[in-house]
Design a protein around this motif. Structure first.
Motif, short mmCIF file in Angstrom:
data_model
loop_
_atom_site.label_atom_id
_atom_site.label_comp_id
_atom_site.label_asym_id
_atom_site.label_seq_id
_atom_site.Cartn_x
_atom_site.Cartn_y
_atom_site.Cartn_z
N CYS A 96 0.86 -1.19 0.00
CA CYS A 96 0.00 0.00 0.00
C CYS A 96 0.89 1.24 0.00
N PHE A 97 0.71 2.12 -0.99
CA PHE A 97 1.49 3.34 -1.11
C PHE A 97 0.56 4.56 -1.04
N VAL A 98 1.01 5.60 -0.39
CA VAL A 98 0.22 6.84 -0.25
C VAL A 98 1.03 7.98 -0.84
N ALA A 99 0.35 8.84 -1.64
CA ALA A 99 1.01 9.98 -2.28
C ALA A 99 1.59 10.92 -1.21
N PRO A 100 2.76 11.51 -1.48
CA PRO A 100 3.58 11.34 -2.69
C PRO A 100 4.35 10.02 -2.65
N TYR A 101 4.25 9.26 -3.73
CA TYR A 101 4.87 7.94 -3.79
C TYR A 101 5.97 7.93 -4.85
N SER A 102 6.84 6.94 -4.77
CA SER A 102 7.93 6.78 -5.72
C SER A 102 7.62 5.61 -6.64
N VAL A 103 7.61 5.86 -7.94
CA VAL A 103 7.40 4.78 -8.90
C VAL A 103 8.52 3.75 -8.80
N MET A 104 9.73 4.21 -8.52
CA MET A 104 10.84 3.27 -8.35
C MET A 104 10.57 2.32 -7.19
N GLU A 105 10.05 2.85 -6.09
CA GLU A 105 9.75 1.99 -4.94
C GLU A 105 8.63 1.01 -5.28
N ILE A 106 7.61 1.47 -6.01
CA ILE A 106 6.52 0.58 -6.42
C ILE A 106 7.07 -0.54 -7.28
N THR A 107 7.92 -0.20 -8.25
CA THR A 107 8.50 -1.20 -9.14
C THR A 107 9.34 -2.21 -8.37
N GLU A 108 10.17 -1.73 -7.45
CA GLU A 108 11.01 -2.63 -6.68
C GLU A 108 10.19 -3.51 -5.76
N ARG A 109 9.09 -2.98 -5.20
CA ARG A 109 8.24 -3.81 -4.36
C ARG A 109 7.57 -4.90 -5.19
N MET A 110 7.15 -4.57 -6.41
CA MET A 110 6.57 -5.58 -7.28
C MET A 110 7.58 -6.68 -7.59
N ARG A 111 8.83 -6.30 -7.82
CA ARG A 111 9.86 -7.29 -8.08
C ARG A 111 10.07 -8.17 -6.85
N ALA A 112 10.07 -7.55 -5.67
CA ALA A 112 10.26 -8.32 -4.44
C ALA A 112 9.12 -9.31 -4.25
N LEU A 113 7.89 -8.87 -4.52
CA LEU A 113 6.75 -9.76 -4.38
C LEU A 113 6.82 -10.92 -5.37
N SER A 114 7.31 -10.63 -6.59
CA SER A 114 7.38 -11.67 -7.62
C SER A 114 8.39 -12.75 -7.26
N ARG A 115 9.39 -12.41 -6.42
CA ARG A 115 10.38 -13.41 -6.03
C ARG A 115 9.77 -14.50 -5.16
N HIS A 116 8.61 -14.20 -4.57
CA HIS A 116 7.96 -15.17 -3.70
C HIS A 116 6.70 -15.72 -4.33
N ALA A 117 6.53 -15.49 -5.64
CA ALA A 117 5.34 -15.95 -6.35
C ALA A 117 5.73 -16.94 -7.42
N PRO A 118 4.74 -17.69 -8.01
CA PRO A 118 5.06 -18.58 -9.12
C PRO A 118 5.71 -17.80 -10.25
N GLY A 119 6.60 -18.42 -11.01
CA GLY A 119 7.26 -17.71 -12.09
C GLY A 119 8.71 -18.12 -12.23
N ARG A 120 9.14 -19.03 -11.36
CA ARG A 120 10.46 -19.60 -11.48
C ARG A 120 10.30 -21.09 -11.72
N ALA A 121 11.26 -21.66 -12.34
CA ALA A 121 11.20 -23.10 -12.58
C ALA A 121 12.52 -23.71 -12.18
#
Length: 219
Positions: A96-121
Motif C-alpha cells: 500500500c502506497f500513499v502519495a507522494p509515492y515513488s514509482v521506483m519503490e513501487i516497481t522494486e516492491r513488485m519485483r520483491a513480491l514476484s520473487r515469492h510468487a510462481p514464475g520460477r522453474a
C-alpha cells in the motif's frame, strides 16, 4: 492496472513499461477484475483518488486476492491514514502506497513480491529465472542477455513453465502497445532465443506446440 485518473494511468503505464513490465490499463475496477480473470498477470496496481473508505476497494480486495495465478495486489492512494492502509493489507493487498509515492519503490516492491510468487522453474537443482535488473535469463550460473521483446516472451513462457502457451496470448503479452502483430514476428523472436540458448549451452529450451503455440522446457 486500474487507475483513478487518466494522468495517473498514463504516468504509471509509461513508468512500468519502461521497467520491462507488460501493462494493461483500465479506469474500471470491475473490468480490471474481468481482465485478470481471463489472463495471468504478475500484479494488479489499483490507484484510488480520495479516501479508500468511499471507493468500495476494501470490499473488493478479497475477491481480487482469489484471482487465478494469485497476482500481487498493489494499492496506490491519494490520501490514507496508517489505519486505512492496515485495513487494506488485512483485506488482501500485498502493498500500500500513499502519495507522494515513488514509482521506483513501487516497481522494486513488485519485483520483491514476484520473487515469492510462481514464475520460477527448477529442475535437477537448476533454477531458471529472469533478472529484470540486467535483462538476462538465468539458469544456474549461466546468463544470457535478452532484448526487451525477447524478455517479454520468456517472461510469459516462464510463468507457465513446461506447459504450452497459446501463440495469440504470447503476442498480446509481448507486444502490448501494438495491434495486428503477425505470428511471424513471434516466430522470429523465438528463433533468436533458441540460437542464444543453444550458443550458451543452456538446457532450457523453447519447444513448438503444433497448431497452438510454444512451451518453455526447463527439465
Amino acid at each position: 492496472m486500474s487507475c483513478a485518473s487518466d494522468a495517473e494511468r498514463v504516468y504509471l503505464c509509461k513508468a512500468l513499461s519502461e521497467s520491462l513490465h507488460s501493462v494493461e490499463a483500465t479506469d474500471d475496477l470491475r473490468f480490471a477484475h474481468y481482465l485478470a480473470a481471463q489472463e495471468l498477470f504478475d500484479a494488479l496496481v489499483v490507484c484510488v483518488a480520495g479516501g479508500p473508505s468511499q471507493t468500495g476497494l476494501e470490499a473488493a480486495l478479497p475477491t481480487l486476492a482469489r484471482l487465478p495465478g494469485r497476482p500481487s495486489l498493489v494499492v496506490v492512494l491519494d490520501a490514507a491514514s496508517p489505519a486505512d492502509c492496515a485495513r487494506l493489507l488485512r483485506a488482501g493487498a500485498d502493498a500500500c502506497f500513499v502519495a507522494p509515492y515513488s514509482v521506483m519503490e513501487i516497481t522494486e516492491r513488485m519485483r520483491a513480491l514476484s520473487r515469492h510468487a510462481p514464475g520460477r522453474a527448477g529442475g535437477s537443482g537448476r533454477e531458471v529465472r529472469l533478472d529484470p535488473a540486467t535483462r538476462e535469463l538465468v539458469e544456474g550460473a549461466q546468463r544470457v542477455g535478452l532484448t526487451r521483446r525477447e524478455y517479454l516472451v520468456v517472461e510469459c513462457l516462464l510463468r507457465e513453465a513446461n506447459a504450452p502457451i497459446a501463440r495469440d496470448y504470447l503476442i498480446r503479452y509481448a507486444w502490448p502497445e501494438k495491434e495486428g502483430v503477425e505470428p511471424t514476428s513471434l516466430n522470429l523472436v523465438v528463433l533468436r532465443l533458441r540460437r542464444k540458448l543453444g550458443a550458451c549451452g543452456m538446457r532450457t529450451s523453447i519447444e513448438t506446440v503444433s497448431r497452438y503455440g510454444y512451451q518453455l522446457c526447463t527439465g
